[in-house]
Design a protein around this motif. Structure first.
Motif, PDB file in Angstrom:
ATOM      1  N   GLY A  97      32.005  83.086  92.080  1.00  0.00           N
ATOM      2  CA  GLY A  97      31.074  84.012  91.428  1.00  0.00           C
ATOM      3  C   GLY A  97      30.471  83.412  90.172  1.00  0.00           C
ATOM      4  N   LEU A  98      31.297  82.672  89.426  1.00  0.00           N
ATOM      5  CA  LEU A  98      30.789  82.007  88.220  1.00  0.00           C
ATOM      6  C   LEU A  98      29.740  80.956  88.592  1.00  0.00           C
ATOM      7  CD1 LEU A  98      31.010  81.347  85.142  1.00  0.00           C
ATOM      8  CD2 LEU A  98      32.809  79.723  85.742  1.00  0.00           C
ATOM      9  N   GLU A 150      38.814  88.716  84.299  1.00  0.00           N
ATOM     10  CA  GLU A 150      37.624  89.491  84.654  1.00  0.00           C
ATOM     11  C   GLU A 150      36.628  88.651  85.463  1.00  0.00           C
ATOM     12  OE1 GLU A 150      35.478  92.175  81.902  1.00  0.00           O
ATOM     13  OE2 GLU A 150      37.147  91.693  80.542  1.00  0.00           O
ATOM     14  N   ASP A 151      35.714  89.343  86.133  1.00  0.00           N
ATOM     15  CA  ASP A 151      34.652  88.656  86.869  1.00  0.00           C
ATOM     16  C   ASP A 151      33.677  88.000  85.900  1.00  0.00           C
ATOM     17  OD1 ASP A 151      35.588  89.310  89.286  1.00  0.00           O
ATOM     18  OD2 ASP A 151      34.305  91.063  89.562  1.00  0.00           O
ATOM     19  N   ALA A 152      33.104  86.883  86.336  1.00  0.00           N
ATOM     20  CA  ALA A 152      32.142  86.175  85.498  1.00  0.00           C
ATOM     21  C   ALA A 152      30.981  87.081  85.097  1.00  0.00           C
ATOM     22  CB  ALA A 152      31.641  84.939  86.229  1.00  0.00           C
ATOM     23  N   ALA A 153      30.436  87.800  86.073  1.00  0.00           N
ATOM     24  CA  ALA A 153      29.248  88.618  85.800  1.00  0.00           C
ATOM     25  C   ALA A 153      29.550  89.659  84.724  1.00  0.00           C
ATOM     26  CB  ALA A 153      28.776  89.289  87.082  1.00  0.00           C
ATOM     27  N   ALA A 154      30.736  90.262  84.774  1.00  0.00           N
ATOM     28  CA  ALA A 154      31.106  91.285  83.794  1.00  0.00           C
ATOM     29  C   ALA A 154      31.189  90.677  82.399  1.00  0.00           C
ATOM     30  CB  ALA A 154      32.437  91.920  84.188  1.00  0.00           C
ATOM     31  N   MET A 174      37.440  84.076  81.537  1.00  0.00           N
ATOM     32  CA  MET A 174      38.000  84.479  82.838  1.00  0.00           C
ATOM     33  C   MET A 174      39.482  84.141  82.900  1.00  0.00           C
ATOM     34  SD  MET A 174      34.929  83.134  85.290  1.00  0.00           S
ATOM     35  CE  MET A 174      35.590  83.624  86.884  1.00  0.00           C
ATOM     36  N   VAL A 213      42.191  83.353  87.920  1.00  0.00           N
ATOM     37  CA  VAL A 213      40.884  82.975  88.460  1.00  0.00           C
ATOM     38  C   VAL A 213      41.025  82.641  89.948  1.00  0.00           C
ATOM     39  CG1 VAL A 213      38.882  81.483  88.212  1.00  0.00           C
ATOM     40  CG2 VAL A 213      40.242  82.071  86.204  1.00  0.00           C
ATOM     41  N   THR A 214      40.773  83.612  90.788  1.00  0.00           N
ATOM     42  CA  THR A 214      40.838  83.375  92.230  1.00  0.00           C
ATOM     43  C   THR A 214      39.631  82.541  92.641  1.00  0.00           C
ATOM     44  OG1 THR A 214      39.535  85.338  92.667  1.00  0.00           O
ATOM     45  CG2 THR A 214      41.939  85.615  92.637  1.00  0.00           C
ATOM     46  N   GLU A 250      37.409  83.300  94.741  1.00  0.00           N
ATOM     47  CA  GLU A 250      36.223  84.163  94.814  1.00  0.00           C
ATOM     48  C   GLU A 250      35.615  84.315  93.416  1.00  0.00           C
ATOM     49  OE1 GLU A 250      39.149  84.770  96.339  1.00  0.00           O
ATOM     50  OE2 GLU A 250      38.287  84.186  98.284  1.00  0.00           O
ATOM     51  N   LYS A 251      36.479  84.452  92.418  1.00  0.00           N
ATOM     52  CA  LYS A 251      35.971  84.635  91.053  1.00  0.00           C
ATOM     53  C   LYS A 251      35.278  83.371  90.549  1.00  0.00           C
ATOM     54  CE  LYS A 251      38.516  88.517  89.458  1.00  0.00           C
ATOM     55  NZ  LYS A 251      39.824  89.067  89.166  1.00  0.00           N
TER      56      LYS A 251
END
Ligand code: ADP
Ligand code: MG
Length: 486
Positions: free
Chosen positions: A386-387, A413-417, A408, A379-380, A382-383
């Motif tokens: 995003g959440l 994976e990205d939160a939105a995905a 995540m 979980v970077t 940026e990720k």
């Protein structure tokens, strides 16, 4: 803080004040030793990093390493301390197998750094100040190895001559927690400055702890010094054991004898190593091989200009710019990369306090539980940001966000995905929620009647709507509709 102020608290120390001063030995980050060009890497083959100077061969002369001096000045500035333009290297004489010269080069009367002050962040979000007495440069000694051979002791001189900074505090601490927090703060400052890696397991940072006790308001008691502690936990344990030992003696009518003691973590007690009478006479005198150290004020100014933003300034900025509490800000700035991570998460977010909460409680909470380091987590910043953006836009609730965050951590994976794939989008559609509310009202006339009398019962309906939508209904919308319909 004043010395008469009383701050006690450890179990078994009621009515007594514990007084603590620390001598911290910090290994200077430098590729070469203080007076020789030998390497300083940790964990090298024994005696593979020893020059003729370190082994004290006859006729060898020490040459001061400019880099180590610069690091000491940097540290002094980071400790808000006075930099002494002129300092002197002395010989401290004693006989020991791991000290081939028969003396250690240190600084005695004229150290490179004088008085300073450290602001210590306490667990309750408050802080206290601990004054620094001095910082001086000195050589480390070698290491005697007793467990490689049943009959003989071996000596490894890799450490011999490595530069140490000894940072001496005034006796300003009043509890084990304050002493622990002081050391944590000093370590944090050293790491920000890049002058010591602060690695206590590898011995780059270790402390001698001076402890005395007194009745509040009385003059300082006789101190004992506990040598060579290499973890904050041991420092705290040693202080509490030692304070209890001293209190017991005094309460039984005895007196404290000034001693040097060792802490045995296994038995949770300190034991005497030597008394004041047996103390060494080091016969200090200025080292005739070294000129006094004279510092150019322009050079000091240059070093000062190159200092990074330090934890206190960063903490103040986090409070002012992001609206964080002092406690949260202190936690986030303790490590420079943690602070950077937080700032990257907060970037572009409407509510930086929410970002602070998520970084401290969810992100670090989870890392701690898994025994992981930040870099091991997928979980970077940026990720995570995003959440939080999804929470801010109302796409998901805070409750669902925790499940998304779990996923995540597992998948990276990205939160939105994840929200998309699992169909976790928050239901803010009034029509869909109204339908559920209407059904609940029709099915539960008793609760409807109660809710009219007691607005609290409406909470029960909120719970039912959440249950029906697997937690995905937007709570604000649910509340609004319920208010209208009940
Ligand atoms: P030494 O070389 O004898 O250990 P230093 O002056 O280098 O003496 O260090 C003394 C340390 O002990 C300092 O950290 C100081 O704050 C602390 N200290 C001095 N007096 C007391 C006391 N009464 N109780 C606790 N700590 C003390
Ligand atoms: Mg001492």
């Amino acid at each position: 803080m004043t010395l008469t102020e009383s701050r006690t608290g450890a179990p078994g120390t009621d009515g007594w004040e514990i007084v603590i001063g620390l001598e911290v030995h910090a290994q200077v980050m430098s590729d070469a030793k203080l007076f020789s060009g030998a390497a300083t890497a940790f964990g090298a083959e024994p005696n593979s990093q020893v020059s003729l100077v370190d082994a004290a061969f006859p006729g060898m002369l020490p040459v001061i390493n400019r880099r180590c001096v610069e690091q000491a000045v940097r540290t002094g500035l980071g400790l808000n301390a006075k930099i002494n333009r002129r300092s002197v290297f002395d010989r401290k004489n004693y006989f020991y197998p791991d000290l081939p010269a028969g003396y250690q080069i240190s600084q005695y009367k004229d150290p490179i750094v004088g008085e300073g002050v450290v602001t210590v962040d306490l667990e309750n979000g408050g802080s206290c100040e601990v004054r620094i007495e001095r910082l001086h440069l000195e050589q480390d000694a070698g290491k005697s190895i007793h467990d490689m051979d049943p009959k003989r002791t071996f000596v490894d001189l890799n450490r011999a001559g490595i530069a140490l900074m000894e940072i001496v505090s005034k006796p300003d601490m009043r509890s084990a927690d304050e002493a622990g927090a002081y050391l944590a703060k000093v370590r944090s400052i050293l790491r920000y400055l890049g002058t010591c890696d602060g690695n206590m397991e590898q011995g780059s940072l270790r402390a001698d702890v001076n402890v005395s006790v007194r009745r509040p308001g009385e003059p300082l008691g006789t101190r004992c010094e506990i040598k060579n502690l290499n973890s904050i936990r041991f420092i705290k344990q040693a202080i509490e054991c030692e304070a209890r030992r001293q209190i017991e003696i005094i309460e039984a009518g005895g007196a404290i004898e000034q001693q040097t003691r060792l802490f045995d973590p296994g038995r949770g007690e300190t034991r005497a190593m030597r008394s004041k009478e047996e103390a060494h006479d080091y016969r200090y005198f200025p080292d005739p091989d070294l000129l006094p150290l004279e510092l150019d004020p322009d050079w000091i100014a240059e070093i000062e200009a190159s200092l990074p933003e330090l934890p206190d300034a960063k903490k103040a900025r986090f409070v002012a710019d992001y609206g964080l509490s002092a406690g949260d800000a202190a936690v986030l700035v303790a490590d420079r990369e943690d602070a950077d991570y937080f700032e990257a998460v907060a970037k572009g977010r409407k509510d930086p306090r929410l970002a602070g909460n998520w970084v401290i409680n969810e992100f670090y909470g989870r890392l701690n539980k898994a025994g992981q380091h930040r870099a091991e987590s997928p979980v970077t910043a940026e990720k995570l940001s995003g959440l939080l953006a999804l929470i801010e836009s109302g796409a998901i609730s805070g409750r669902i966000a925790k499940d998304v965050f779990d996923a995540m951590f597992e998948t990276g994976e990205d939160a939105a995905a994840i929200v998309e794939a699992k169909g976790l989008k928050q239901i803010s559609d009034t029509g869909a929620i109204e339908e559920i509310v209407d059904r609940l009202i029709a099915e539960n006339p008793k609760q409807v009647a109660q809710a009219k009398e007691q607005p609290k019962v409406a909470g029960w309906f909120v719970g039912q709507v959440m249950k029906a939508t697997r937690g995905q209904a937007n709570p604000a919308v649910v509340n609004e509709i319920l208010k209208k319909k009940l």
